[in-house]
Design an enzyme around this catalytic site. Structure first.
Site, PDB file in Angstrom:
ATOM      1  N   ASN A   7       0.867  -1.184   0.000  1.00 24.79           N
ATOM      2  CA  ASN A   7       0.000   0.000   0.000  1.00 24.79           C
ATOM      3  C   ASN A   7       0.901   1.230   0.000  1.00 24.79           C
ATOM      4  O   ASN A   7       1.546   1.523   1.000  1.00 24.79           O
ATOM      5  CB  ASN A   7      -0.882  -0.024   1.261  1.00 24.79           C
ATOM      6  CG  ASN A   7      -1.643   1.280   1.440  1.00 24.79           C
ATOM      7  OD1 ASN A   7      -1.837   2.029   0.478  1.00 24.79           O
ATOM      8  ND2 ASN A   7      -2.065   1.546   2.666  1.00 24.79           N
ATOM      9  N   LYS A   9       0.067   4.269  -0.074  1.00 25.43           N
ATOM     10  CA  LYS A   9      -0.564   5.448   0.549  1.00 25.43           C
ATOM     11  C   LYS A   9      -0.417   6.640  -0.408  1.00 25.43           C
ATOM     12  O   LYS A   9      -0.501   6.468  -1.604  1.00 25.43           O
ATOM     13  CB  LYS A   9       0.062   5.734   1.918  1.00 25.43           C
ATOM     14  CG  LYS A   9       0.163   4.469   2.781  1.00 25.43           C
ATOM     15  CD  LYS A   9       0.519   4.772   4.198  1.00 25.43           C
ATOM     16  CE  LYS A   9       0.807   3.487   4.943  1.00 25.43           C
ATOM     17  NZ  LYS A   9       0.380   3.509   6.308  1.00 25.43           N
ATOM     18  N   HIS A  93      -9.368   0.770   5.290  1.00 30.04           N
ATOM     19  CA  HIS A  93      -8.008   0.920   5.831  1.00 30.04           C
ATOM     20  C   HIS A  93      -8.072   1.820   7.066  1.00 30.04           C
ATOM     21  O   HIS A  93      -8.879   2.737   7.135  1.00 30.04           O
ATOM     22  CB  HIS A  93      -7.091   1.536   4.764  1.00 30.04           C
ATOM     23  CG  HIS A  93      -5.660   1.563   5.198  1.00 30.04           C
ATOM     24  ND1 HIS A  93      -5.152   2.571   5.981  1.00 30.04           N
ATOM     25  CD2 HIS A  93      -4.646   0.686   5.002  1.00 30.04           C
ATOM     26  CE1 HIS A  93      -3.874   2.308   6.228  1.00 30.04           C
ATOM     27  NE2 HIS A  93      -3.538   1.182   5.651  1.00 30.04           N
ATOM     28  N   GLU A  95      -6.418   4.246   8.055  1.00 28.57           N
ATOM     29  CA  GLU A  95      -6.348   5.704   7.824  1.00 28.57           C
ATOM     30  C   GLU A  95      -7.674   6.233   7.298  1.00 28.57           C
ATOM     31  O   GLU A  95      -8.054   7.370   7.579  1.00 28.57           O
ATOM     32  CB  GLU A  95      -5.170   6.018   6.880  1.00 28.57           C
ATOM     33  CG  GLU A  95      -3.847   5.874   7.621  1.00 28.57           C
ATOM     34  CD  GLU A  95      -2.700   5.324   6.800  1.00 28.57           C
ATOM     35  OE1 GLU A  95      -2.722   5.422   5.559  1.00 28.57           O
ATOM     36  OE2 GLU A  95      -1.766   4.757   7.411  1.00 28.57           O
ATOM     37  N   GLU A 163      -5.000  -5.340  10.631  1.00 28.40           N
ATOM     38  CA  GLU A 163      -3.996  -4.297  10.789  1.00 28.40           C
ATOM     39  C   GLU A 163      -4.259  -3.540  12.087  1.00 28.40           C
ATOM     40  O   GLU A 163      -5.055  -2.584  12.104  1.00 28.40           O
ATOM     41  CB  GLU A 163      -4.050  -3.324   9.616  1.00 28.40           C
ATOM     42  CG  GLU A 163      -3.781  -3.957   8.278  1.00 28.40           C
ATOM     43  CD  GLU A 163      -3.275  -2.934   7.277  1.00 28.40           C
ATOM     44  OE1 GLU A 163      -2.161  -3.097   6.794  1.00 28.40           O
ATOM     45  OE2 GLU A 163      -3.995  -1.950   7.030  1.00 28.40           O
ATOM     46  N   GLY A 169       2.611   2.133  10.698  1.00 28.06           N
ATOM     47  CA  GLY A 169       3.528   3.261  10.546  1.00 28.06           C
ATOM     48  C   GLY A 169       4.252   3.639  11.828  1.00 28.06           C
ATOM     49  O   GLY A 169       4.846   4.718  11.909  1.00 28.06           O
ATOM     50  N   SER A 209       3.664  -2.194  10.162  1.00 29.08           N
ATOM     51  CA  SER A 209       5.129  -2.112  10.287  1.00 29.08           C
ATOM     52  C   SER A 209       5.832  -3.406   9.870  1.00 29.08           C
ATOM     53  O   SER A 209       6.837  -3.794  10.469  1.00 29.08           O
ATOM     54  CB  SER A 209       5.537  -1.693  11.705  1.00 29.08           C
ATOM     55  OG  SER A 209       5.041  -0.395  11.981  1.00 29.08           O
TER      56      SER A 209
END
Ligand code: PEP
Length: 247
Positions: A7, A9, A93, A95, A163, A169, A209
């Site tokens: 991904n 992003k 996701h 985010e 996730e 991140g 991560s």
């Protein structure tokens, strides 16, 4: 066979994205694993149509809107993403959920839109640190899965990505036991909904991560069928190392 998905992003505009394809040198990689990249929407068509893309590297869209067309400034519909060359769609996701405020109901609509457009949905679920500390991991991830299950069951194929929000991140990763426990819960719910045999065919990816140094270990956990990689997928060499780590 593992699924290794990257991904990107909001990184890699069209020129950089095509540059990635040249440097990734997929031709020399073993072909056993399923490889997917999720470029930003602005780069989707450049990646999908590039003659530097080996057909083994599949392409997905990071986000879609549930309407097919209309006055929705800034949005991308599922049919348009498919037209631009996407075969997969990330939905839910962390985010999208936590930066842009998407709800379980939004993810349900997006899964249904992906399925209508013949995109393979990749439903992302995961708990926040507060939810983990409160002992609510299973409750949260099963609620997120349940909200999308109706749409997912109508799909010819779908993937789930666990996730944990606190691992995305941040450099923190789930322990093998944590990953195995969450993946086991998700598999169990899928088995209740679709039967044991069908549930076993749904890849459940771990994300948070993942990097070359921890990918092999994470993929060895029970019910982990691959990885969804953010930051470490941006560099072709490190993404290759993660593919290599899948064996
Ligand atoms: C992601 O974007 O899905 C992700 C897991 O990011 P990172 O690997 O950077 O934590």
């Amino acid at each position: 066979m593992a699924v290794i998905a990257g991904n990107w992003k909001m990184h890699h505009g069209p020129a950089a994205a095509v540059g990635f394809l040249s440097d990734f040198e997929i031709g020399s990689l073993p072909s056993a694993h399923e490889l997917i990249v999720f470029p930003p929407t602005a780069s989707l068509h450049a990646v999908a149509s590039s003659d530097r893309r080996d057909a083994r590297l599949q392409v997905g869209v990071q986000n879609i809107y549930w309407e097919a067309a209309g006055a929705f400034t800034g949005e991308t519909s599922a049919p348009m993403a498919a037209d631009a060359g996407a075969s997969f769609a990330l939905v839910g996701h962390s985010e999208r959920r936590h930066v842009f405020g998407e709800t379980d109901e939004d993810t349900r609509r997006k899964v249904e839109a992906a399925v209508r457009a013949n995109l393979v949905p990749v439903l992302c679920v995961g708990e926040t640190l507060d939810e983990r500390r409160a002992g609510r991991v299973e409750q949260v991830i099963l609620r997120q899965l349940d909200a999308a299950l109706g749409g997912l069951r109508a799909a010819k194929r779908f993937l789930v990505a666990y996730e944990p929000v606190w691992a995305i991140g941040t450099g923190e990763t789930a322990t093998l036991a944590d990953a195995a426990s969450a993946h086991g819960s998700l598999r169990g719910r899928l088995a209740e909904a679709m039967g044991v045999a069908s549930s076993a065919t749904v890849p459940i990816l771990y994300g948070g991560s993942v990097k070359p140094a921890n990918a092999a270990e994470l993929m060895s956990a029970a019910d982990v069928d691959g990885v969804l990689v953010g930051g470490a997928s941006l560099d072709p060499a490190s993404f290759r190392e993660i593919v290599d780590a899948a064996g």
